[in-house]
Design a protein around this motif. Structure first.
Motif, PDB file in Angstrom:
ATOM      1  N   THR A  20       0.837  -1.203   0.000  1.00 15.52           N
ATOM      2  CA  THR A  20       0.000   0.000   0.000  1.00 15.52           C
ATOM      3  C   THR A  20       0.867   1.245   0.000  1.00 15.52           C
ATOM      4  OG1 THR A  20      -1.636  -1.206   1.327  1.00 15.52           O
ATOM      5  CG2 THR A  20      -1.899   1.178   1.146  1.00 15.52           C
ATOM      6  N   LEU A  21       0.635   2.106  -0.985  1.00 12.39           N
ATOM      7  CA  LEU A  21       1.388   3.356  -1.099  1.00 12.39           C
ATOM      8  C   LEU A  21       0.590   4.508  -0.516  1.00 12.39           C
ATOM      9  CD1 LEU A  21       2.756   3.091  -4.753  1.00 12.39           C
ATOM     10  CD2 LEU A  21       4.133   3.082  -2.681  1.00 12.39           C
ATOM     11  N   ARG A  22       1.205   5.302   0.328  1.00  9.08           N
ATOM     12  CA  ARG A  22       0.533   6.491   0.833  1.00  9.08           C
ATOM     13  C   ARG A  22       0.791   7.668  -0.105  1.00  9.08           C
ATOM     14  NH1 ARG A  22       3.835   9.400   5.730  1.00  9.08           N
ATOM     15  NH2 ARG A  22       5.952   9.043   4.974  1.00  9.08           N
ATOM     16  N   GLN A  23      -0.120   8.600  -0.082  1.00  8.92           N
ATOM     17  CA  GLN A  23       0.068   9.856  -0.797  1.00  8.92           C
ATOM     18  C   GLN A  23       0.521  10.880   0.244  1.00  8.92           C
ATOM     19  OE1 GLN A  23      -2.287  10.807  -4.238  1.00  8.92           O
ATOM     20  NE2 GLN A  23      -3.890   9.412  -3.575  1.00  8.92           N
ATOM     21  N   PRO A  24       1.794  11.196   0.278  1.00 10.07           N
ATOM     22  CA  PRO A  24       2.308  12.055   1.353  1.00 10.07           C
ATOM     23  C   PRO A  24       1.708  13.451   1.317  1.00 10.07           C
ATOM     24  CG  PRO A  24       3.959  11.784  -0.365  1.00 10.07           C
ATOM     25  CD  PRO A  24       2.846  10.829  -0.683  1.00 10.07           C
ATOM     26  N   THR A  25       1.422  13.973   2.492  1.00  8.84           N
ATOM     27  CA  THR A  25       0.946  15.347   2.604  1.00  8.84           C
ATOM     28  C   THR A  25       2.143  16.285   2.662  1.00  8.84           C
ATOM     29  OG1 THR A  25       0.939  15.330   5.018  1.00  8.84           O
ATOM     30  CG2 THR A  25      -1.064  14.553   3.899  1.00  8.84           C
ATOM     31  N   LEU A  26       1.867  17.552   2.529  1.00 11.48           N
ATOM     32  CA  LEU A  26       2.939  18.542   2.646  1.00 11.48           C
ATOM     33  C   LEU A  26       3.546  18.498   4.050  1.00 11.48           C
ATOM     34  CD1 LEU A  26       1.264  21.549   0.795  1.00 11.48           C
ATOM     35  CD2 LEU A  26       2.824  19.827  -0.133  1.00 11.48           C
ATOM     36  N   ARG A  27       2.728  18.135   5.041  1.00  4.55           N
ATOM     37  CA  ARG A  27       3.242  17.994   6.402  1.00  4.55           C
ATOM     38  C   ARG A  27       4.239  16.829   6.485  1.00  4.55           C
ATOM     39  NH1 ARG A  27       0.939  20.303  10.541  1.00  4.55           N
ATOM     40  NH2 ARG A  27      -1.036  20.479   9.401  1.00  4.55           N
ATOM     41  N   ASP A  28       3.930  15.713   5.796  1.00  2.00           N
ATOM     42  CA  ASP A  28       4.852  14.578   5.750  1.00  2.00           C
ATOM     43  C   ASP A  28       6.183  14.986   5.127  1.00  2.00           C
ATOM     44  OD1 ASP A  28       2.982  12.780   6.833  1.00  2.00           O
ATOM     45  OD2 ASP A  28       2.125  12.380   4.841  1.00  2.00           O
ATOM     46  N   ILE A  29       6.101  15.771   4.055  1.00  2.00           N
ATOM     47  CA  ILE A  29       7.315  16.231   3.374  1.00  2.00           C
ATOM     48  C   ILE A  29       8.101  17.161   4.279  1.00  2.00           C
ATOM     49  CG2 ILE A  29       8.174  17.569   1.406  1.00  2.00           C
ATOM     50  CD1 ILE A  29       5.719  16.526  -0.161  1.00  2.00           C
ATOM     51  N   GLY A  30       7.380  18.006   5.025  1.00  2.00           N
ATOM     52  CA  GLY A  30       8.053  18.906   5.954  1.00  2.00           C
ATOM     53  C   GLY A  30       8.803  18.156   7.041  1.00  2.00           C
ATOM     54  N   LYS A  31       8.199  17.089   7.557  1.00  2.00           N
ATOM     55  CA  LYS A  31       8.869  16.277   8.580  1.00  2.00           C
ATOM     56  C   LYS A  31      10.089  15.571   8.006  1.00  2.00           C
ATOM     57  CE  LYS A  31       4.672  15.387  11.273  1.00  2.00           C
ATOM     58  NZ  LYS A  31       3.689  14.356  11.716  1.00  2.00           N
ATOM     59  N   VAL A 143       6.663   0.224 -10.136  1.00  2.00           N
ATOM     60  CA  VAL A 143       6.472   0.860  -8.829  1.00  2.00           C
ATOM     61  C   VAL A 143       6.955   2.308  -8.871  1.00  2.00           C
ATOM     62  CG1 VAL A 143       7.130   0.809  -6.391  1.00  2.00           C
ATOM     63  CG2 VAL A 143       6.631  -1.326  -7.595  1.00  2.00           C
ATOM     64  N   ILE A 144       8.109   2.526  -9.483  1.00  2.00           N
ATOM     65  CA  ILE A 144       8.635   3.893  -9.616  1.00  2.00           C
ATOM     66  C   ILE A 144       7.663   4.756 -10.397  1.00  2.00           C
ATOM     67  CG2 ILE A 144      10.469   5.296 -10.641  1.00  2.00           C
ATOM     68  CD1 ILE A 144      11.360   3.887  -8.137  1.00  2.00           C
ATOM     69  N   ASP A 145       7.073   4.209 -11.451  1.00  2.00           N
ATOM     70  CA  ASP A 145       6.124   4.966 -12.280  1.00  2.00           C
ATOM     71  C   ASP A 145       4.901   5.388 -11.469  1.00  2.00           C
ATOM     72  OD1 ASP A 145       5.085   5.828 -15.023  1.00  2.00           O
ATOM     73  OD2 ASP A 145       3.516   4.440 -14.394  1.00  2.00           O
ATOM     74  N   ILE A 146       4.393   4.518 -10.609  1.00  2.00           N
ATOM     75  CA  ILE A 146       3.224   4.853  -9.792  1.00  2.00           C
ATOM     76  C   ILE A 146       3.570   5.961  -8.803  1.00  2.00           C
ATOM     77  CG2 ILE A 146       1.614   3.977  -8.062  1.00  2.00           C
ATOM     78  CD1 ILE A 146       1.800   1.261  -9.484  1.00  2.00           C
ATOM     79  N   ILE A 147       4.749   5.878  -8.183  1.00  2.00           N
ATOM     80  CA  ILE A 147       5.166   6.925  -7.251  1.00  2.00           C
ATOM     81  C   ILE A 147       5.349   8.248  -7.988  1.00  2.00           C
ATOM     82  CG2 ILE A 147       6.974   7.668  -5.650  1.00  2.00           C
ATOM     83  CD1 ILE A 147       7.471   4.745  -4.987  1.00  2.00           C
ATOM     84  N   ILE A 150       2.032   9.860  -8.336  1.00  2.00           N
ATOM     85  CA  ILE A 150       1.603  10.454  -7.065  1.00  2.00           C
ATOM     86  C   ILE A 150       2.243  11.826  -6.877  1.00  2.00           C
ATOM     87  CG2 ILE A 150       1.801  10.223  -4.551  1.00  2.00           C
ATOM     88  CD1 ILE A 150       1.501   7.202  -4.935  1.00  2.00           C
ATOM     89  N   LEU A 151       3.492  11.971  -7.323  1.00  2.00           N
ATOM     90  CA  LEU A 151       4.241  13.214  -7.127  1.00  2.00           C
ATOM     91  C   LEU A 151       4.189  14.154  -8.331  1.00  2.00           C
ATOM     92  CD1 LEU A 151       7.451  11.877  -5.326  1.00  2.00           C
ATOM     93  CD2 LEU A 151       5.301  12.681  -4.333  1.00  2.00           C
ATOM     94  N   CYS A 152       3.427  13.778  -9.372  1.00  2.00           N
ATOM     95  CA  CYS A 152       3.318  14.618 -10.577  1.00  2.00           C
ATOM     96  C   CYS A 152       4.668  14.840 -11.247  1.00  2.00           C
ATOM     97  CB  CYS A 152       2.698  15.971 -10.243  1.00  2.00           C
ATOM     98  SG  CYS A 152       1.072  15.895  -9.503  1.00  2.00           S
ATOM     99  N   ILE A 153       5.497  13.814 -11.290  1.00  2.00           N
ATOM    100  CA  ILE A 153       6.776  13.936 -11.983  1.00  2.00           C
ATOM    101  C   ILE A 153       6.860  12.831 -13.018  1.00  2.00           C
ATOM    102  CG2 ILE A 153       7.976  15.004 -10.047  1.00  2.00           C
ATOM    103  CD1 ILE A 153       9.226  12.335  -9.390  1.00  2.00           C
ATOM    104  N   LYS A 154       7.771  13.000 -13.951  1.00  2.00           N
ATOM    105  CA  LYS A 154       7.941  12.018 -15.011  1.00  2.00           C
ATOM    106  C   LYS A 154       9.408  11.916 -15.350  1.00  2.00           C
ATOM    107  CE  LYS A 154       5.678   9.171 -17.695  1.00  2.00           C
ATOM    108  NZ  LYS A 154       4.853   8.099 -17.129  1.00  2.00           N
TER     109      LYS A 154
END
Length: 275
Positions: A20-31, A143-147, A150-154
């Motif tokens: 299960t992959l979480r979608q990190p919040t900005l708070r998660d990124i800040g931590k 797996v990398i593609d799915i992440i 989630i992060l809007c990167i390519k």
């Protein structure tokens, strides 16, 4: 696996067959800290070419340039993971940030485990009864593609464009000049994006512009939600300007689109928000 707009917009974790992959919040990124998150993004876009030319110094670049296109295409990031322990540890850290379960690297595979034990060394863990799934050389890129979605990167293209055959030297010189101009434009755009589209600036701008998000509650938004709202705010500005223009000057050419304010900005082809 291509994630749909609703799944990415919803903050709930994403269930895969291997975990299960979480979608990190900005708070998660800040931590996590912003510099470390930036490093994660670099590795999530890393190509074999990047590894040899950017991370391995001059000798790595020389080695990469000596390879044929066929040899380059045969090299994967997973091959590099198996060769260099530090690279494997970095991806292990990234997977443990995104997966809800614990991830370990053992016997050249990443195992996803249903356990709360994060202290026991991997070589002491009996994985038979707690393994949820595993990431192998065949599934690593997926797996990398799915992440990345989630992060809007390519990822960038893994290989350079093959050099075409030319009828004469002049045609070759013109082609090389065109490539240099394209590279210059790419660098100039990247610099502009770096200045105006950094994550902190997008957070601050969206908090200032949004009707519901502010600098206090925006940290509970996921990264995808942030980019979505940032893009919607830009689109709404264009709609407002068009509305004012039509109100003053009219719309004789019938070009005004009253539905522009709810235009779908999700680009299915690139799996990202157009901003």
């Amino acid at each position: 696996m291509k994630l749909d707009y609703f799944t990415l917009l919803c903050p709930e974790p994403i269930s895969l067959s291997i975990g299960t992959l979480r979608q990190p919040t900005l708070r998660d990124i800040g931590k996590l800290t912003y510099p470390k998150f930036g490093m994660y993004q670099v590795y999530l876009k890393l190509t074999p070419k990047d590894y040899y030319t950017l991370l391995c110094g001059d000798k790595g670049a020389e080695y990469w340039n000596m390879l044929s296109d066929e040899q380059k295409s045969d090299i994967s990031i997973y091959d590099i993971i198996l060769l260099e322990e530090s690279i494997a540890n970095t991806y292990l850290e990234i997977f443990n940030f995104f997966f809800m379960e614990r991830v370990i690297f053992k016997d050249n595979l990443f195992f996803i485990l249903d356990t709360d034990d994060y202290e026991t060394p991997p070589y002491e863990i009996e994985i038979d009864n707690i393994m949820v799934g595993r990431i192998s050389p065949k599934t690593f890129a997926d797996v990398i593609d799915i992440i990345q979605q989630i992060l809007c990167i390519k990822s960038d293209d893994p290989l350079d464009e093959p050099m075409p055959k030319f009828k004469n030297a002049k045609a070759k010189r013109l082609y090389e000049r065109m490539l240099k101009a394209r590279e210059k434009q790419k660098k100039e755009k990247a610099l502009k994006d770096y200045i105006n589209l950094t994550l902190p600036n997008i957070i601050s701008s969206t908090a200032m512009k949004s009707a519901g998000l502010n600098i206090v509650n925006i940290w509970d938004a996921t990264l995808f939600q942030l980019y979505d709202q940032f893009g919607k705010a830009q689109n709404d500005d264009v709609h407002y300007l068009n509305t004012v223009r039509v109100a003053v000057w009219g719309d004789e050419d019938n070009k005004f689109d009253p539905s522009l304010w709810y235009k779908n900005l999700f680009n299915k082809q690139n799996d990202k928000i157009d901003i």
